[in-house]
Design an enzyme around this catalytic site. Sequence first.
Site, short mmCIF file in Angstrom:
data_model
loop_
_atom_site.label_atom_id
_atom_site.label_comp_id
_atom_site.label_asym_id
_atom_site.label_seq_id
_atom_site.Cartn_x
_atom_site.Cartn_y
_atom_site.Cartn_z
N LYS A 168 14.71 -45.21 -43.40
CA LYS A 168 14.40 -46.08 -44.54
C LYS A 168 14.51 -45.21 -45.79
O LYS A 168 13.55 -45.07 -46.58
CB LYS A 168 13.00 -46.69 -44.36
CG LYS A 168 12.64 -47.78 -45.35
CD LYS A 168 13.40 -49.08 -45.16
CE LYS A 168 13.05 -50.07 -46.27
NZ LYS A 168 13.89 -51.29 -46.23
N ASP B 72 15.73 -51.89 -41.43
CA ASP B 72 15.71 -53.36 -41.48
C ASP B 72 17.09 -53.91 -41.13
O ASP B 72 17.22 -54.88 -40.37
CB ASP B 72 15.20 -53.88 -42.84
CG ASP B 72 15.89 -53.24 -44.04
OD1 ASP B 72 16.60 -52.22 -43.87
OD2 ASP B 72 15.70 -53.74 -45.16
N ASP C 233 9.95 -47.27 -31.74
CA ASP C 233 9.02 -48.12 -31.00
C ASP C 233 9.44 -49.58 -31.17
O ASP C 233 9.55 -50.34 -30.21
CB ASP C 233 7.59 -47.91 -31.52
CG ASP C 233 6.59 -48.82 -30.82
OD1 ASP C 233 6.66 -48.93 -29.59
OD2 ASP C 233 5.76 -49.43 -31.51
N ASP D 103 11.90 -52.16 -28.38
CA ASP D 103 11.45 -53.45 -27.83
C ASP D 103 12.48 -54.53 -28.12
O ASP D 103 12.77 -55.37 -27.27
CB ASP D 103 10.10 -53.87 -28.45
CG ASP D 103 8.91 -53.51 -27.56
OD1 ASP D 103 9.03 -52.52 -26.80
OD2 ASP D 103 7.89 -54.20 -27.63
C1 IPM Z 1 5.68 -47.61 -26.15
C2 IPM Z 1 4.34 -48.24 -26.36
C3 IPM Z 1 3.39 -47.16 -26.87
C4 IPM Z 1 3.91 -46.65 -28.19
C5 IPM Z 1 1.93 -47.61 -27.00
C6 IPM Z 1 1.41 -48.20 -25.71
C7 IPM Z 1 1.05 -46.49 -27.45
O1 IPM Z 1 4.43 -49.31 -27.25
O2 IPM Z 1 5.79 -46.71 -25.29
O3 IPM Z 1 6.63 -48.02 -26.81
O4 IPM Z 1 3.65 -47.23 -29.24
O5 IPM Z 1 4.64 -45.64 -28.16
MG MG Z 2 6.41 -49.80 -27.79
#
Ligand code: IPM
Ligand code: MG
Length: 359
Positions: free
Chosen positions: A189, A221, A245, A249
């Site tokens: 960023k 973003d 992180d 996801d």
């Molecule tokens: C991940 C999880 C962890 C993180 C949490 C559970 C602390 O979300 O491994 O991505 O934020 O790293």
């Molecule tokens: Mg995570």
Amino acid sequence: MKLAILPGDGIGPEIVRQAEKVLKALAAGGLAVEMQQAPIGGAGHDAAGDPLPDATLALARDADAVLLGAVGGPRYDTLPRELRPEQGLLRIRKALNLFTNLRPAIVHPELASASSLKPELVAGLDVMILRELTGDIYFGTPRGRRALDDGQREGFDTMKYSESEIRRIAHVGFRIAMGRRRQLCSVDKANVLDTSILWREVVTEVGREYPDVALTHMYVDNAAMQLVRAPKQFDVMLTGNIFGDILSDEASMLTGSIGMLPSASLDAHGKGLYEPIHGSAPDIAGRDVANPLATILSVAMLLRYSGRDEAAAQRVEAAVTQVLRDGLRTADIATPGEPTVGTEQMGDAVVAALARAYR
Ligand code: IPM
Ligand code: MG
């Protein structure tokens, strides 16, 4: 190889049990492994009043690699932050200096229709998210809470990266890209954050040592948007801790099932902690419905990166591909109406596929 097995909470124990079956099958085929279990997360809190008990950390330090299930559950949600299961995970990453986090997002051809995106956007997707794991706003100080002059409460955290932290993860990124399609997209960023301006500068400097890798930079973003617009444009994405992180996801969902994705967290010497990227799913724990394949694929990563046994890693991956081809589906990867198998059955099927491959 000495392995520390940390099942953790929720579905952790049942999925790790399937991975242990796979390791035992490999051991029967000649792989030299020794396994020992210890509690972490909520299980650590229950056993020793600490999400990362001393004995667990000692076992992990002594091991060549760590296999972890998942941590967390509603029973622990009201504990103070330092006792919460997540702290066990964050502390073991930091204590073992596991600064490299590899999160591959691969679409298995058999599952392309399980993605929430159109199959043609994700068919053949193979992105490696490389997330820095021991720095950034996760660990930066000062952090905490304080009272402002007007009496209201304020919370604060510190985002920071030193040059050496950026440099070492950047080198990993370029080396990984060299072994793939030689494209590295660094995410930051830099239009707003000083941390990111330095990140971009240092990654660019390191990039001069890797003229064969095409380096690009993207604001986080935009990267979030591009991942759902045209995910196949990416080969390796290099990110700091918090951006990785979030983006990992997002990338996991492109593949149709978070239940399929393994991860590796490595130190500078190949020691690593391996875990599925999904969580502890307390709502389905103990019901024999969880998908064990992400944990089994984490075993493949363990064999590849800590065991340096590429052949064994590929045997495990091939066995997983085989059970998918055979049509086995846990509930999370089944299309509506398709018959499903349970956790144990899926684990047994992978073991059987492995045994067939040995013959
Ligand atoms: C991940 C999880 C962890 C993180 C949490 C559970 C602390 O979300 O491994 O991505 O934020 O790293
Ligand atoms: Mg995570």
